[in-house]
Design a protein around this motif. Sequence first.
Motif, PDB file in Angstrom:
ATOM      1  N   HIS A 118     -59.538  13.806  45.656  1.00  0.00           N
ATOM      2  CA  HIS A 118     -59.668  15.448  45.330  1.00  0.00           C
ATOM      3  C   HIS A 118     -59.930  16.100  46.933  1.00  0.00           C
ATOM      4  O   HIS A 118     -60.942  15.784  47.489  1.00  0.00           O
ATOM      5  CB  HIS A 118     -60.811  15.927  44.471  1.00  0.00           C
ATOM      6  CG  HIS A 118     -60.525  17.429  44.119  1.00  0.00           C
ATOM      7  ND1 HIS A 118     -61.005  18.385  44.887  1.00  0.00           N
ATOM      8  CD2 HIS A 118     -60.076  18.023  42.948  1.00  0.00           C
ATOM      9  CE1 HIS A 118     -60.906  19.551  44.388  1.00  0.00           C
ATOM     10  NE2 HIS A 118     -60.205  19.336  43.137  1.00  0.00           N
ATOM     11  N   PRO A 119     -59.212  17.264  47.187  1.00  0.00           N
ATOM     12  CA  PRO A 119     -59.399  17.686  48.554  1.00  0.00           C
ATOM     13  C   PRO A 119     -60.704  18.392  48.876  1.00  0.00           C
ATOM     14  O   PRO A 119     -61.278  18.326  49.948  1.00  0.00           O
ATOM     15  CB  PRO A 119     -58.246  18.722  48.710  1.00  0.00           C
ATOM     16  CG  PRO A 119     -57.954  18.858  47.294  1.00  0.00           C
ATOM     17  CD  PRO A 119     -58.248  17.767  46.641  1.00  0.00           C
ATOM     18  N   VAL A 120     -61.509  18.864  47.899  1.00  0.00           N
ATOM     19  CA  VAL A 120     -62.947  19.250  47.987  1.00  0.00           C
ATOM     20  C   VAL A 120     -63.914  18.556  47.713  1.00  0.00           C
ATOM     21  O   VAL A 120     -64.862  18.385  48.315  1.00  0.00           O
ATOM     22  CB  VAL A 120     -63.054  20.592  47.238  1.00  0.00           C
ATOM     23  CG1 VAL A 120     -64.186  21.285  47.355  1.00  0.00           C
ATOM     24  CG2 VAL A 120     -61.948  21.586  47.677  1.00  0.00           C
ATOM     25  N   PHE A 121     -63.622  17.707  46.199  1.00  0.00           N
ATOM     26  CA  PHE A 121     -64.835  16.705  45.817  1.00  0.00           C
ATOM     27  C   PHE A 121     -64.814  15.466  46.387  1.00  0.00           C
ATOM     28  O   PHE A 121     -65.700  14.780  46.172  1.00  0.00           O
ATOM     29  CB  PHE A 121     -64.963  17.010  44.280  1.00  0.00           C
ATOM     30  CG  PHE A 121     -64.783  18.287  43.881  1.00  0.00           C
ATOM     31  CD1 PHE A 121     -65.938  19.321  44.224  1.00  0.00           C
ATOM     32  CD2 PHE A 121     -63.884  18.700  43.081  1.00  0.00           C
ATOM     33  CE1 PHE A 121     -65.866  20.537  43.721  1.00  0.00           C
ATOM     34  CE2 PHE A 121     -63.786  20.033  42.654  1.00  0.00           C
ATOM     35  CZ  PHE A 121     -64.790  20.850  42.683  1.00  0.00           C
ATOM     36  N   GLY A 122     -63.813  14.848  46.777  1.00  0.00           N
ATOM     37  CA  GLY A 122     -63.615  13.615  47.470  1.00  0.00           C
ATOM     38  C   GLY A 122     -63.049  12.678  46.483  1.00  0.00           C
ATOM     39  O   GLY A 122     -62.281  13.267  45.513  1.00  0.00           O
ATOM     40  N   GLU A 123     -63.572  11.364  46.554  1.00  0.00           N
ATOM     41  CA  GLU A 123     -63.158  10.444  45.536  1.00  0.00           C
ATOM     42  C   GLU A 123     -63.893  10.345  44.149  1.00  0.00           C
ATOM     43  O   GLU A 123     -65.024  10.616  44.294  1.00  0.00           O
ATOM     44  CB  GLU A 123     -63.123   8.990  46.189  1.00  0.00           C
ATOM     45  CG  GLU A 123     -62.225   8.592  47.309  1.00  0.00           C
ATOM     46  CD  GLU A 123     -62.641   7.348  47.980  1.00  0.00           C
ATOM     47  OE1 GLU A 123     -63.091   6.469  47.208  1.00  0.00           O
ATOM     48  OE2 GLU A 123     -61.916   7.322  48.869  1.00  0.00           O
ATOM     49  N   GLY A 124     -62.979  10.118  43.093  1.00  0.00           N
ATOM     50  CA  GLY A 124     -63.452  10.387  41.564  1.00  0.00           C
ATOM     51  C   GLY A 124     -62.693   9.469  40.986  1.00  0.00           C
ATOM     52  O   GLY A 124     -61.726   8.810  41.145  1.00  0.00           O
ATOM     53  N   ILE A 125     -63.383   9.351  39.571  1.00  0.00           N
ATOM     54  CA  ILE A 125     -62.637   8.312  38.944  1.00  0.00           C
ATOM     55  C   ILE A 125     -62.708   9.117  37.185  1.00  0.00           C
ATOM     56  O   ILE A 125     -63.549   9.684  36.826  1.00  0.00           O
ATOM     57  CB  ILE A 125     -63.229   6.865  38.586  1.00  0.00           C
ATOM     58  CG1 ILE A 125     -62.482   6.006  37.627  1.00  0.00           C
ATOM     59  CG2 ILE A 125     -64.663   7.070  38.219  1.00  0.00           C
ATOM     60  CD1 ILE A 125     -62.922   4.517  38.011  1.00  0.00           C
ATOM     61  N   VAL A 126     -61.677   9.135  36.613  1.00  0.00           N
ATOM     62  CA  VAL A 126     -61.480   9.675  35.533  1.00  0.00           C
ATOM     63  C   VAL A 126     -62.009   8.922  34.347  1.00  0.00           C
ATOM     64  O   VAL A 126     -62.014   7.765  34.055  1.00  0.00           O
ATOM     65  CB  VAL A 126     -59.852   9.759  34.962  1.00  0.00           C
ATOM     66  CG1 VAL A 126     -59.773  10.423  33.747  1.00  0.00           C
ATOM     67  CG2 VAL A 126     -59.176  10.222  35.914  1.00  0.00           C
ATOM     68  N   GLY A 127     -63.373   9.794  33.716  1.00  0.00           N
ATOM     69  CA  GLY A 127     -64.046   9.381  32.786  1.00  0.00           C
ATOM     70  C   GLY A 127     -63.657   9.663  31.284  1.00  0.00           C
ATOM     71  O   GLY A 127     -64.220   8.952  30.607  1.00  0.00           O
ATOM     72  N   LYS A 128     -63.132  10.803  31.307  1.00  0.00           N
ATOM     73  CA  LYS A 128     -62.601  11.194  29.833  1.00  0.00           C
ATOM     74  C   LYS A 128     -61.632  12.253  29.952  1.00  0.00           C
ATOM     75  O   LYS A 128     -61.248  12.774  30.868  1.00  0.00           O
ATOM     76  CB  LYS A 128     -63.756  11.928  29.351  1.00  0.00           C
ATOM     77  CG  LYS A 128     -63.417  12.564  27.907  1.00  0.00           C
ATOM     78  CD  LYS A 128     -64.718  13.391  27.403  1.00  0.00           C
ATOM     79  CE  LYS A 128     -66.233  12.864  27.429  1.00  0.00           C
ATOM     80  NZ  LYS A 128     -67.184  13.896  26.925  1.00  0.00           N
ATOM     81  N   LEU A 129     -60.421  11.907  28.811  1.00  0.00           N
ATOM     82  CA  LEU A 129     -59.313  12.779  28.676  1.00  0.00           C
ATOM     83  C   LEU A 129     -59.706  13.936  27.723  1.00  0.00           C
ATOM     84  O   LEU A 129     -59.941  13.667  26.733  1.00  0.00           O
ATOM     85  CB  LEU A 129     -58.037  11.853  28.351  1.00  0.00           C
ATOM     86  CG  LEU A 129     -57.806  10.971  29.335  1.00  0.00           C
ATOM     87  CD1 LEU A 129     -56.435  10.193  28.843  1.00  0.00           C
ATOM     88  CD2 LEU A 129     -57.016  11.574  30.803  1.00  0.00           C
TER      89      LEU A 129
END
Length: 153
Positions: A118-129
């Motif tokens: 994400h351009p603001v929050f950085g690296e992330g991982i999808v935990g829930k749809l």
Amino acid sequence: MAVRSSAVANETLAYCTSCKMDLNHVIVAVKGDRIAKVQCLTCKKEHVYRVPKGVTEPQAKGTKAKRATKSGDQSAEGAEGHSSIEAEWEKLMSTHRDVPLKSYSTKGQFNLGDKLNHPVFGEGIVGKLIYPNKLEVIFRTDIKVLIHAGPTA
């Protein structure tokens, strides 16, 4: 911020729970010297008085600063919550280390376990749809709900 006068029918600045912003309201009910209920002058909805967001912590500049400057008793809890989110993030990122990092876009499609940048929050991982077009993404310091184009088939 001191309210000019907390008498019924006077105007005050309050956070509107419908409009989701600080707006002018008319005081509808008072309990003692405190404002109890207000009516938004923009959407005309009546709700419990909420202190304007910009007034509660005027020294805070960003969301991280706001979290860090909350009341002293809660600061230890906040630090524990922050470290548990970071621990979970590190565990998930190492578990999914072979998954390629996708650039986040509201038009992109993501599935459970996808890693995104994400351009603001950085690296992330999808935990829930969250049906139909929202994701709960775990970032290093926070969990955010983001919009996307929907899950891939």
